[in-house]
Design an enzyme around this catalytic site. Structure first.
Site, PDB file in Angstrom:
ATOM      1  N   SER A  42     -12.344  35.374  42.983  1.00 44.85           N
ATOM      2  CA  SER A  42     -13.636  35.919  42.536  1.00 44.85           C
ATOM      3  C   SER A  42     -13.436  36.387  41.096  1.00 44.85           C
ATOM      4  O   SER A  42     -13.284  37.560  40.812  1.00 44.85           O
ATOM      5  CB  SER A  42     -14.072  37.076  43.436  1.00 44.85           C
ATOM      6  OG  SER A  42     -13.156  38.137  43.380  1.00 44.85           O
ATOM      7  N   HIS A 155     -12.778  36.071  49.869  1.00 46.88           N
ATOM      8  CA  HIS A 155     -11.386  36.076  50.316  1.00 46.88           C
ATOM      9  C   HIS A 155     -11.209  35.781  51.804  1.00 46.88           C
ATOM     10  O   HIS A 155     -10.101  35.842  52.324  1.00 46.88           O
ATOM     11  CB  HIS A 155     -10.727  37.427  49.992  1.00 46.88           C
ATOM     12  CG  HIS A 155     -10.585  37.662  48.519  1.00 46.88           C
ATOM     13  ND1 HIS A 155     -10.177  38.861  47.999  1.00 46.88           N
ATOM     14  CD2 HIS A 155     -10.784  36.846  47.470  1.00 46.88           C
ATOM     15  CE1 HIS A 155     -10.145  38.784  46.676  1.00 46.88           C
ATOM     16  NE2 HIS A 155     -10.515  37.563  46.325  1.00 46.88           N
ATOM     17  N   GLN A 163     -16.071  42.144  49.714  1.00 51.15           N
ATOM     18  CA  GLN A 163     -14.734  41.553  49.631  1.00 51.15           C
ATOM     19  C   GLN A 163     -13.582  42.433  50.149  1.00 51.15           C
ATOM     20  O   GLN A 163     -12.707  41.964  50.848  1.00 51.15           O
ATOM     21  CB  GLN A 163     -14.487  41.178  48.165  1.00 51.15           C
ATOM     22  CG  GLN A 163     -13.219  40.410  47.895  1.00 51.15           C
ATOM     23  CD  GLN A 163     -13.123  40.063  46.412  1.00 51.15           C
ATOM     24  OE1 GLN A 163     -13.782  39.163  45.950  1.00 51.15           O
ATOM     25  NE2 GLN A 163     -12.308  40.785  45.675  1.00 51.15           N
ATOM     26  N   GLU A 164     -13.584  43.714  49.753  1.00 56.83           N
ATOM     27  CA  GLU A 164     -12.396  44.540  50.048  1.00 56.83           C
ATOM     28  C   GLU A 164     -12.763  45.917  50.583  1.00 56.83           C
ATOM     29  O   GLU A 164     -13.532  46.649  49.956  1.00 56.83           O
ATOM     30  CB  GLU A 164     -11.563  44.732  48.768  1.00 56.83           C
ATOM     31  CG  GLU A 164     -11.148  43.419  48.154  1.00 56.83           C
ATOM     32  CD  GLU A 164     -10.402  43.590  46.830  1.00 56.83           C
ATOM     33  OE1 GLU A 164      -9.969  44.712  46.504  1.00 56.83           O
ATOM     34  OE2 GLU A 164     -10.263  42.571  46.131  1.00 56.83           O
ATOM     35  N   GLU A 205      -5.726  38.370  51.209  1.00 56.04           N
ATOM     36  CA  GLU A 205      -4.877  39.492  50.784  1.00 56.04           C
ATOM     37  C   GLU A 205      -4.220  40.198  51.961  1.00 56.04           C
ATOM     38  O   GLU A 205      -3.719  41.318  51.832  1.00 56.04           O
ATOM     39  CB  GLU A 205      -5.704  40.475  49.951  1.00 56.04           C
ATOM     40  CG  GLU A 205      -6.223  39.823  48.675  1.00 56.04           C
ATOM     41  CD  GLU A 205      -6.886  40.809  47.730  1.00 56.04           C
ATOM     42  OE1 GLU A 205      -7.016  41.999  48.062  1.00 56.04           O
ATOM     43  OE2 GLU A 205      -7.269  40.369  46.626  1.00 56.04           O
ATOM     44  N   ASP A 242     -14.204  47.379  47.223  1.00 54.90           N
ATOM     45  CA  ASP A 242     -14.514  46.401  46.178  1.00 54.90           C
ATOM     46  C   ASP A 242     -15.419  45.341  46.787  1.00 54.90           C
ATOM     47  O   ASP A 242     -14.948  44.331  47.304  1.00 54.90           O
ATOM     48  CB  ASP A 242     -13.246  45.749  45.601  1.00 54.90           C
ATOM     49  CG  ASP A 242     -13.610  44.683  44.569  1.00 54.90           C
ATOM     50  OD1 ASP A 242     -14.811  44.587  44.204  1.00 54.90           O
ATOM     51  OD2 ASP A 242     -12.710  43.939  44.128  1.00 54.90           O
ATOM     52  N   GLU A 287     -15.588  49.574  43.341  1.00 52.96           N
ATOM     53  CA  GLU A 287     -15.341  48.598  42.267  1.00 52.96           C
ATOM     54  C   GLU A 287     -16.416  47.511  42.326  1.00 52.96           C
ATOM     55  O   GLU A 287     -16.765  47.049  43.415  1.00 52.96           O
ATOM     56  CB  GLU A 287     -13.953  47.994  42.511  1.00 52.96           C
ATOM     57  CG  GLU A 287     -13.552  46.864  41.588  1.00 52.96           C
ATOM     58  CD  GLU A 287     -12.161  46.340  41.972  1.00 52.96           C
ATOM     59  OE1 GLU A 287     -11.323  47.134  42.453  1.00 52.96           O
ATOM     60  OE2 GLU A 287     -11.926  45.134  41.830  1.00 52.96           O
ATOM     61  N   ASP A 314     -14.388  45.594  37.212  1.00 52.07           N
ATOM     62  CA  ASP A 314     -13.393  44.512  37.299  1.00 52.07           C
ATOM     63  C   ASP A 314     -13.977  43.277  36.616  1.00 52.07           C
ATOM     64  O   ASP A 314     -13.727  43.036  35.429  1.00 52.07           O
ATOM     65  CB  ASP A 314     -13.046  44.257  38.768  1.00 52.07           C
ATOM     66  CG  ASP A 314     -12.223  42.986  38.984  1.00 52.07           C
ATOM     67  OD1 ASP A 314     -11.695  42.449  37.996  1.00 52.07           O
ATOM     68  OD2 ASP A 314     -12.115  42.517  40.137  1.00 52.07           O
ATOM     69  N   LYS A 339      -5.947  43.784  35.320  1.00 50.06           N
ATOM     70  CA  LYS A 339      -5.303  42.594  35.881  1.00 50.06           C
ATOM     71  C   LYS A 339      -4.675  41.836  34.719  1.00 50.06           C
ATOM     72  O   LYS A 339      -5.399  41.372  33.816  1.00 50.06           O
ATOM     73  CB  LYS A 339      -6.354  41.700  36.549  1.00 50.06           C
ATOM     74  CG  LYS A 339      -6.929  42.244  37.856  1.00 50.06           C
ATOM     75  CD  LYS A 339      -8.157  41.423  38.248  1.00 50.06           C
ATOM     76  CE  LYS A 339      -8.538  41.606  39.715  1.00 50.06           C
ATOM     77  NZ  LYS A 339      -9.853  40.988  40.001  1.00 50.06           N
ATOM     78  N   SER A 366      -4.014  46.128  39.273  1.00 53.09           N
ATOM     79  CA  SER A 366      -4.379  45.232  40.379  1.00 53.09           C
ATOM     80  C   SER A 366      -3.636  43.896  40.361  1.00 53.09           C
ATOM     81  O   SER A 366      -3.364  43.338  39.308  1.00 53.09           O
ATOM     82  CB  SER A 366      -5.882  44.949  40.308  1.00 53.09           C
ATOM     83  OG  SER A 366      -6.254  43.947  41.239  1.00 53.09           O
ATOM     84  N   HIS A 367      -3.367  43.420  41.545  1.00 50.68           N
ATOM     85  CA  HIS A 367      -2.899  42.048  41.787  1.00 50.68           C
ATOM     86  C   HIS A 367      -4.083  41.080  41.694  1.00 50.68           C
ATOM     87  O   HIS A 367      -5.195  41.502  41.390  1.00 50.68           O
ATOM     88  CB  HIS A 367      -2.282  41.975  43.190  1.00 50.68           C
ATOM     89  CG  HIS A 367      -3.310  42.178  44.274  1.00 50.68           C
ATOM     90  ND1 HIS A 367      -3.163  41.738  45.556  1.00 50.68           N
ATOM     91  CD2 HIS A 367      -4.553  42.776  44.236  1.00 50.68           C
ATOM     92  CE1 HIS A 367      -4.238  42.056  46.266  1.00 50.68           C
ATOM     93  NE2 HIS A 367      -5.081  42.685  45.493  1.00 50.68           N
ATOM     94  N   ARG A 368      -3.877  39.812  42.010  1.00 56.14           N
ATOM     95  CA  ARG A 368      -4.955  38.856  42.218  1.00 56.14           C
ATOM     96  C   ARG A 368      -4.906  38.397  43.677  1.00 56.14           C
ATOM     97  O   ARG A 368      -3.896  38.561  44.361  1.00 56.14           O
ATOM     98  CB  ARG A 368      -4.820  37.619  41.298  1.00 56.14           C
ATOM     99  CG  ARG A 368      -4.888  37.892  39.812  1.00 56.14           C
ATOM    100  CD  ARG A 368      -6.056  38.746  39.363  1.00 56.14           C
ATOM    101  NE  ARG A 368      -7.389  38.250  39.665  1.00 56.14           N
ATOM    102  CZ  ARG A 368      -8.252  37.775  38.764  1.00 56.14           C
ATOM    103  NH1 ARG A 368      -7.895  37.704  37.489  1.00 56.14           N
ATOM    104  NH2 ARG A 368      -9.461  37.398  39.107  1.00 56.14           N
ATOM    105  N   SER A 369      -5.982  37.766  44.119  1.00 57.79           N
ATOM    106  CA  SER A 369      -5.980  37.287  45.505  1.00 57.79           C
ATOM    107  C   SER A 369      -4.979  36.150  45.700  1.00 57.79           C
ATOM    108  O   SER A 369      -4.415  35.983  46.777  1.00 57.79           O
ATOM    109  CB  SER A 369      -7.389  36.863  45.917  1.00 57.79           C
ATOM    110  OG  SER A 369      -7.953  35.988  44.964  1.00 57.79           O
ATOM    111  N   LYS A 390      -3.710  48.461  43.453  1.00 49.49           N
ATOM    112  CA  LYS A 390      -4.077  47.738  44.674  1.00 49.49           C
ATOM    113  C   LYS A 390      -3.325  46.421  44.678  1.00 49.49           C
ATOM    114  O   LYS A 390      -3.283  45.703  43.671  1.00 49.49           O
ATOM    115  CB  LYS A 390      -5.588  47.533  44.783  1.00 49.49           C
ATOM    116  CG  LYS A 390      -6.220  46.604  43.761  1.00 49.49           C
ATOM    117  CD  LYS A 390      -7.627  46.225  44.219  1.00 49.49           C
ATOM    118  CE  LYS A 390      -8.303  45.267  43.282  1.00 49.49           C
ATOM    119  NZ  LYS A 390      -9.614  44.815  43.748  1.00 49.49           N
TER     120      LYS A 390
HETATM  121  C1  LIG Z   1      -8.249  41.078  43.396  1.00 43.63           C
HETATM  122  C2  LIG Z   1      -9.499  40.640  43.318  1.00 43.63           C
HETATM  123  O1  LIG Z   1      -9.840  39.362  43.645  1.00 43.63           O
HETATM  124  P1  LIG Z   1      -9.554  38.061  42.765  1.00 43.63           P
HETATM  125  O2  LIG Z   1      -8.107  38.071  42.409  1.00 43.63           O
HETATM  126  O3  LIG Z   1      -9.945  36.944  43.676  1.00 43.63           O
HETATM  127  O4  LIG Z   1     -10.424  38.203  41.565  1.00 43.63           O
HETATM  128  C3  LIG Z   1     -10.601  41.519  42.903  1.00 43.63           C
HETATM  129  O5  LIG Z   1     -11.763  41.097  42.851  1.00 43.63           O
HETATM  130  O6  LIG Z   1     -10.376  42.690  42.578  1.00 43.63           O
HETATM  131 MG   LIG Z   2     -12.451  43.217  42.121  1.00 40.39          MG
END
Ligand SMILES: C=C(OP(=O)(O)O)C(=O)O
Ligand SMILES: [Mg+2]
Length: 428
Positions: A42, A155, A163-164, A205, A242, A287, A314, A339, A366-369, A390
């Protein structure tokens, strides 16, 4: 000066089974650094460009051979002999070589892989952990982890629009305890889902991805999980969301709940929804509560909820210092997600963090998915004293790689380690 002797790269797989870039850097003193690049699903429209081959015969057009070739060719040539401890100069050389605003020439995936691998090699050369190399003696703050334990949106292939749904162990006294608390609730949630006849299959995730009857049910199930594991919600563990609503935004200027009941909401109805959830539940962070296209809505959201909870940008900020500054000027949000691959180099990531802080915004690593077992962001979170991170559920190798690295960092810091806990958040 410790010079770069060689740089190479290869195509590897990420956690979704898509190709990504891995880079190896060797310095003249023999020190080595390796890094792998994450990938989002996303994504924000203003993210730096992830260069893909578009050859339909390989990985459905998702190969990264061009990005790999750019590392091994132009970038390796330009950086040979450069001082690996001068991260700003290394990154600047690559930005100039690329020459575009969005890194579309060499690829943000090529540039970031080198940027991270150089930092690792330099840390090794100085006999330091990465968090210490990047953050110095002051880097003692362990982030509050936000465990994404229920997945929806882009996801997961379930009925959940958002999403989260994240669990935040704000009341822990150490990172190790926070990890334990989060994991215990994760397991409690699994048994509750089983009991109720829901699937315990997981999303990208590592969070569960059941077909729930309503989006809000996810919050209620998590609160049940907290109680079942023997903790107090709102005190020991709180909730962060999120919903990634850029994915729900439609051309006509409204949001469509396309996975659940096809209902629609305009911007102010979305804000009403969030306000009612914040009134009812111990939610401390939201978020992308509105889409990246909806700046006006974001201003209203910030006026309505900005004093009560953390409002994280984000998709709308894309870890871009210029966009973050615009958001500060316009009163949009009060926190920036960070990110590394949204902007594409370590130096610019640090600049984004500085810009956010200069406007009084909190920062949230933050990580990515799509991830690999690379744990760079764990060190980055401590180095920058972000206080929050996260990186998915406490499950799946590519997610626990980061959480486990934070356990090692906490151990290395010994009695100097400080756990962030509530530091970035307001009590509900
Ligand atoms: C981690 C996320 O997803 P993606 O890596 O798919 O953007 C997010 O939206 O915060
Ligand atoms: Mg996000």
């Amino acid at each position: 000066m410790t010079a770069i002797a060689s740089i190479t790269a290869r195509e590897i797989l990420d956690s979704r089974g898509n190709p990504t870039v891995e880079v190896d850097v060797v310095l003249t003193d023999g020190s080595k650094g390796r890094a792998a690049v994450p990938s989002g699903a996303s994504t924000g429209i203003r993210e730096a460009v992830e260069l893909r081959d578009a050859d339909p015969k390989r990985y459905g057009g998702k190969g990264v051979k061009k990005a790999v070739a750019n590392v091994k060719g132009a970038i390796a040539t330009a950086l040979k002999g450069a001082d690996a401890t001068n991260q700003a100069a290394i990154d600047q050389t690559m930005l100039e070589l690329d020459g575009t605003e969005n890194k579309s020439q060499l690829g943000a995936n090529a540039i970031l892989g080198v940027s991270m691998a150089v930092a690792r090699a330099a840390a090794t050369s100085e006999n330091l952990s990465v968090f210490r190399y990047l953050g110095g003696e002051a880097a003692t703050l362990l982030p509050t982890p936000c465990f994404n334990i229920l997945n929806g949106g882009a996801h997961a292939d379930n009925s959940v629009d958002f999403q989260e749904y994240k669990l935040v162990p704000v009341g822990a006294t150490s990172f190790a305890q926070a990890l334990q608390m989060g994991t215990e609730v994760y397991h409690a949630l699994k048994s509750i889902l089983k009991q109720k006849g829901y699937s315990t299959g997981i999303g990208d995730e590592g969070g569960f991805a059941p077909d729930l009857k309503a989006n809000v049910e996810a919050v209620e199930l998590i609160l049940e999980g907290i109680e079942k594991a023997g903790y107090k919600s709102g005190e020991e563990l709180a909730i962060a969301l999120d919903p990634a609503t850029s994915e729900l935004w439609r051309e006509g200027g409204y949001y469509e709940f396309f996975k659940s009941d096809q209902s629609q909401k305009n911007s102010s109805q979305m804000i009403d929804l969030w306000e009612s959830w914040v009134n009812q539940y111990p939610i401390i962070s939201l978020e992308d509560g509105l889409g990246e296209q909806d700046w006006q809505g974001w201003q209203e959201l910030t006026k309505r909820l900005g004093d009560r909870i953390q409002l994280v940008g984000d998709d709308i900020f894309c870890t871009n210092p210029k966009i973050i500054q615009e958001a500060i000027d316009k009163g949009v949000g009060n926190a920036s997600l960070i990110k590394v691959n949204q902007i594409g180099s370590i130096t610019e990531t640090l600049a984004a963090i500085n810009t956010a802080r200069s406007g009084g915004y909190t920062v949230y690593i933050s990580h990515r998915s799509g991830e690999t077992t690379d744990d760079f962001i764990a060190d980055l979170a401590v180095a920058t004293m972000a206080g929050q991170l996260k990186t998915g559920a406490p499950c799946r190798g590519e997610r626990v790689a980061k959480y486990n690295q934070l356990l090692r960092i906490e151990e290395e810091l010994g009695n100097k380690a400080v756990y962030a806990g509530w530091q970035n958040f307001k009590k509900p």
